[in-house]
Design an enzyme around this catalytic site. Structure first.
Site, short mmCIF file in Angstrom:
data_model
loop_
_atom_site.label_atom_id
_atom_site.label_comp_id
_atom_site.label_asym_id
_atom_site.label_seq_id
_atom_site.Cartn_x
_atom_site.Cartn_y
_atom_site.Cartn_z
N VAL A 88 0.84 -1.21 0.00
CA VAL A 88 0.00 0.00 0.00
C VAL A 88 0.87 1.26 0.00
CG1 VAL A 88 -1.85 1.24 1.15
CG2 VAL A 88 -1.85 -1.25 1.19
N VAL A 137 -11.42 -0.47 5.02
CA VAL A 137 -12.53 -1.39 4.73
C VAL A 137 -12.71 -1.48 3.21
CG1 VAL A 137 -14.99 -1.87 5.03
CG2 VAL A 137 -13.69 -0.81 6.89
N GLY A 184 -0.37 -14.77 -5.07
CA GLY A 184 -0.21 -13.60 -4.22
C GLY A 184 -1.52 -13.11 -3.60
N GLY A 202 -5.08 -4.50 -2.99
CA GLY A 202 -4.15 -4.22 -4.08
C GLY A 202 -3.61 -2.81 -3.96
N LYS A 257 -7.09 -1.86 9.51
CA LYS A 257 -8.40 -2.24 10.10
C LYS A 257 -8.25 -2.93 11.45
CE LYS A 257 -7.14 -5.17 6.70
NZ LYS A 257 -6.97 -5.03 5.29
N ILE A 315 -12.98 0.37 -2.58
CA ILE A 315 -14.41 0.71 -2.64
C ILE A 315 -14.70 1.87 -1.69
CG2 ILE A 315 -16.77 -0.13 -2.26
CD1 ILE A 315 -15.75 -2.97 -2.70
N LYS A 368 -13.25 -5.57 9.65
CA LYS A 368 -13.91 -4.65 8.73
C LYS A 368 -15.39 -4.47 9.08
CE LYS A 368 -10.73 -5.84 4.99
NZ LYS A 368 -10.51 -6.82 3.90
N GLY A 417 -10.64 -1.89 0.70
CA GLY A 417 -9.61 -1.32 -0.18
C GLY A 417 -10.05 -0.14 -1.03
N1 LIG Z 1 -2.37 -4.96 0.80
C1 LIG Z 1 -3.57 -4.48 0.57
O1 LIG Z 1 -4.10 -4.61 -0.52
C2 LIG Z 1 -4.31 -3.75 1.67
C3 LIG Z 1 -5.61 -3.26 1.41
C4 LIG Z 1 -6.28 -2.54 2.42
C5 LIG Z 1 -5.66 -2.34 3.63
N2 LIG Z 1 -4.39 -2.85 3.86
C6 LIG Z 1 -3.78 -2.59 5.16
O2 LIG Z 1 -2.67 -1.71 4.93
C7 LIG Z 1 -1.63 -1.99 5.86
C8 LIG Z 1 -0.36 -2.32 5.08
O3 LIG Z 1 -0.56 -3.44 4.26
P1 LIG Z 1 0.52 -3.88 3.15
O4 LIG Z 1 -0.12 -4.97 2.39
O5 LIG Z 1 1.00 -2.68 2.41
O6 LIG Z 1 1.66 -4.48 4.07
P2 LIG Z 1 3.16 -4.86 3.65
O7 LIG Z 1 3.29 -4.98 2.17
O8 LIG Z 1 3.55 -6.00 4.51
O9 LIG Z 1 4.01 -3.59 4.10
C9 LIG Z 1 4.18 -3.22 5.43
C10 LIG Z 1 5.20 -2.07 5.48
O10 LIG Z 1 5.29 -1.60 6.81
C11 LIG Z 1 6.65 -1.52 7.19
N3 LIG Z 1 6.72 -1.71 8.64
C12 LIG Z 1 6.34 -2.79 9.36
N4 LIG Z 1 6.53 -2.56 10.68
C13 LIG Z 1 7.03 -1.29 10.77
C14 LIG Z 1 7.43 -0.48 11.85
N5 LIG Z 1 7.37 -0.91 13.11
N6 LIG Z 1 7.89 0.77 11.59
C15 LIG Z 1 7.95 1.23 10.32
N7 LIG Z 1 7.59 0.50 9.24
C16 LIG Z 1 7.12 -0.75 9.48
C17 LIG Z 1 7.35 -2.61 6.40
O11 LIG Z 1 8.74 -2.29 6.30
P3 LIG Z 1 9.75 -3.16 5.38
O12 LIG Z 1 9.35 -2.83 3.96
O13 LIG Z 1 11.10 -2.63 5.71
O14 LIG Z 1 9.51 -4.58 5.75
C18 LIG Z 1 6.60 -2.50 5.07
O15 LIG Z 1 7.19 -1.49 4.28
C19 LIG Z 1 -2.16 -3.12 6.74
O16 LIG Z 1 -2.75 -2.57 7.88
C20 LIG Z 1 -3.19 -3.80 5.87
O17 LIG Z 1 -4.19 -4.47 6.62
C21 LIG Z 1 -3.73 -3.55 2.91
#
Ligand SMILES: NC(=O)c1ccc[n+]([C@@H]2O[C@H](COP(=O)([O-])OP(=O)(O)OC[C@H]3O[C@@H](n4cnc5c(N)ncnc54)[C@H](OP(=O)(O)O)[C@@H]3O)[C@@H](O)[C@H]2O)c1
Length: 423
Positions: free
Chosen positions: A14, A124, A179, A295, A97, A128, A197, A126
């Protein structure tokens, strides 16, 4: 033009999506980005590594930063980091969330006290738009019902199980390879993600705080190809449904579990990783919001949308959005799953004894359960039979009591599954 200075915490799926999307918006400047591992290679063209820090406090204590975008996830250390940010007068945009479902009431109360706002459109479903519509243009409504598919991973797995007749394990493996599912899929397949959510959605829709610990939650790991097949024969699809309802006595029913959804129902037509939310409100009636629930790009649409709303409001009024200040001070009276009423699908393995269907009928009758359909297709090689029962609307505790009685009977080998039905 005045610029909105932001710090981003998290630079994964994200975070990177948000960074790329922001390249088109000169009015927002990324001052600093916090990550866990500062040495990790970042897949962004011409990226200036000096933007990175591995200390999120460096961002939340920076007086030049107005807004914190939190896209790291989890509770620790993020809860404490965001409390520090709010205490420093910063506004928050988050996609987290889990944090909002578990610690939202504390964060929103603090934000109210400090006159800052927390926006969370991305938390909630993504991409939408659902939070802002409920809090703004739908605020004339009394929303009484939500039924939604809020987790793309489980919807993908259930779609593949139905379309390709795969086992749960094979469909999960396929989702992991593409993925759509994490290496540890527990958060998705056991319904935790959907429960976070629906707790957020129910809180803002019903104007009462929902206790995440009181949400009945059941995942999809027990769904078998036989359940999918029987459901299909009966005219249903199996979906992981997150629902919230206001009952006539004002109590709130919030839960996440798999359901048989009638094929004609709109939610039955939502396939693969797509999310969909059905809302019923007065005076608006029924609404459906469907689209990408996750995504990098769809989720960045919501995060950047929140940032642009903040940018425009702060420049004009220099005060937070009135509709985004938390007003949920009353705690909801949530009902126990045992007190809910549903139609049920019960899959039973029985011995091939005379009178078995009679036993099932008698036990259901004794427990106030009317059977609407009963299906048996022949006898298995081991002299057992699979019997599927559909019930009329019955009380959950009655059904649970009937199952306990059924399993005591010598003719009943196993209760394979109990699922609730959405017609
Ligand atoms: N993925 C989706 O499509 C999506 C959709 C809606 C909501 N979300 C929400 O968005 C959030 C992020 O999701 P994501 O999929 O982007 O996760 P992700 O790809 O695992 O990325 C997490 C990022 O946070 C960094 N991080 C973790 N702990 C940290 C800390 N203590 N201090 C500073 N940085 C830290 C990580 O650093 P490193 O890169 O160095 O490991 C990484 O860059 C989550 O809450 C998830 O539920 C995700």
């Amino acid at each position: 033009m005045k610029s909105l200075n932001i710090g981003i915490i998290g630079f994964g799926t994200v975070g990177c999506g948000v960074f790329e999307t922001l390249k088109s918006f000169n009015e927002i400047t990324v001052k600093k980005i916090a990550v866990k591992n500062i040495n990790k290679k970042r897949n962004i063209e011409n990226f200036d590594n000096s933007l990175l820090t591995d200390n999120p406090y460096e961002i939340v204590n920076n007086p030049d930063i107005d807004v914190i975008v939190e896209v790291a996830g989890g509770i620790n250390p993020i809860f404490d980091v965001l409390k520090t940010a709010i205490n420093n007068g910063k506004h928050i945009v988050t996609a987290n969330k889990e944090l909002l479902a578990k610690k939202g009431s504390e964060l929103f109360s603090l934000a109210k006290e400090k006159n800052t706002v927390i926006l969370y459109e991305a938390a909630v479903a993504g991409g939408i738009p659902i939070i802002m519509p409920i809090k703004t243009i739908l605020c004339a409504n009394k929303i009484t019902k939500i039924a939604a598919i809020l987790n793309g991973t489980t919807n993908y797995i259930l779609t593949k199980m139905a379309e390709q007749e795969l086992s749960y394990e094979t469909a999960l493996k396929q989702a992991q390879e593409l993925g759509y599912a994490e290496t540890d899929p527990t958060g998705d397949v056991e319904g935790f993600d959907a429960s976070y959510k629906i707790s957020i959605l129910s809180t803002i829709s019903f104007n009462k705080r929902i206790d995440i610990n009181k949400i009945y939650r059941e995942g999809i790991t027990k769904i078998t190809p036989q359940d999918i097949k029987s459901a299909k024969e009966l005219g249903y699809k199996i979906k992981l449904i997150a629902m919230g309802r206001v009952l006539d006595d004002g109590k709130i029913d919030v839960r996440v579990h798999p359901m048989l959804v009638a094929k004609k129902h709109l939610l039955a037509k939502v396939n693969n990783a797509t999310n969909s939310i059905m809302l019923s409100g007065y005076p608006v009636g029924d609404l459906v919001f469907t689209g990408a629930g996750a995504g990098a790009e769809p989720t960045s649409s919501s995060v950047v949308g929140d940032l642009l709303v903040l940018a425009s409001e702060l420049e004009i009024t220099n005060s937070p959005l009135p509709q985004s200040i938390c007003t949920h001070n009353e705690t909801a009276e949530q009902i126990d799953i045992g007190d809910t009423y549903n139609d049920y699908y019960i899959s039973i393995t029985t011995s091939n004894n005379p009178g078995t269907i009679g036993i099932i009928g008698t036990i259901c009758g004794k427990n106030n359960i009317n059977i609407s359909t009963i299906m048996q297709k022949g006898i298995n090689k081991d002299n057992t039979a699979e019997i599927v029962v559909l019930t009329e609307t019955s009380k959950e505790s009655d059904v649970q009591n009937a199952l306990k009685e059924l399993i005591q009977s010598e003719s009943i080998k196993n209760i394979n599954n109990l699922l609730r039905v959405m017609n």
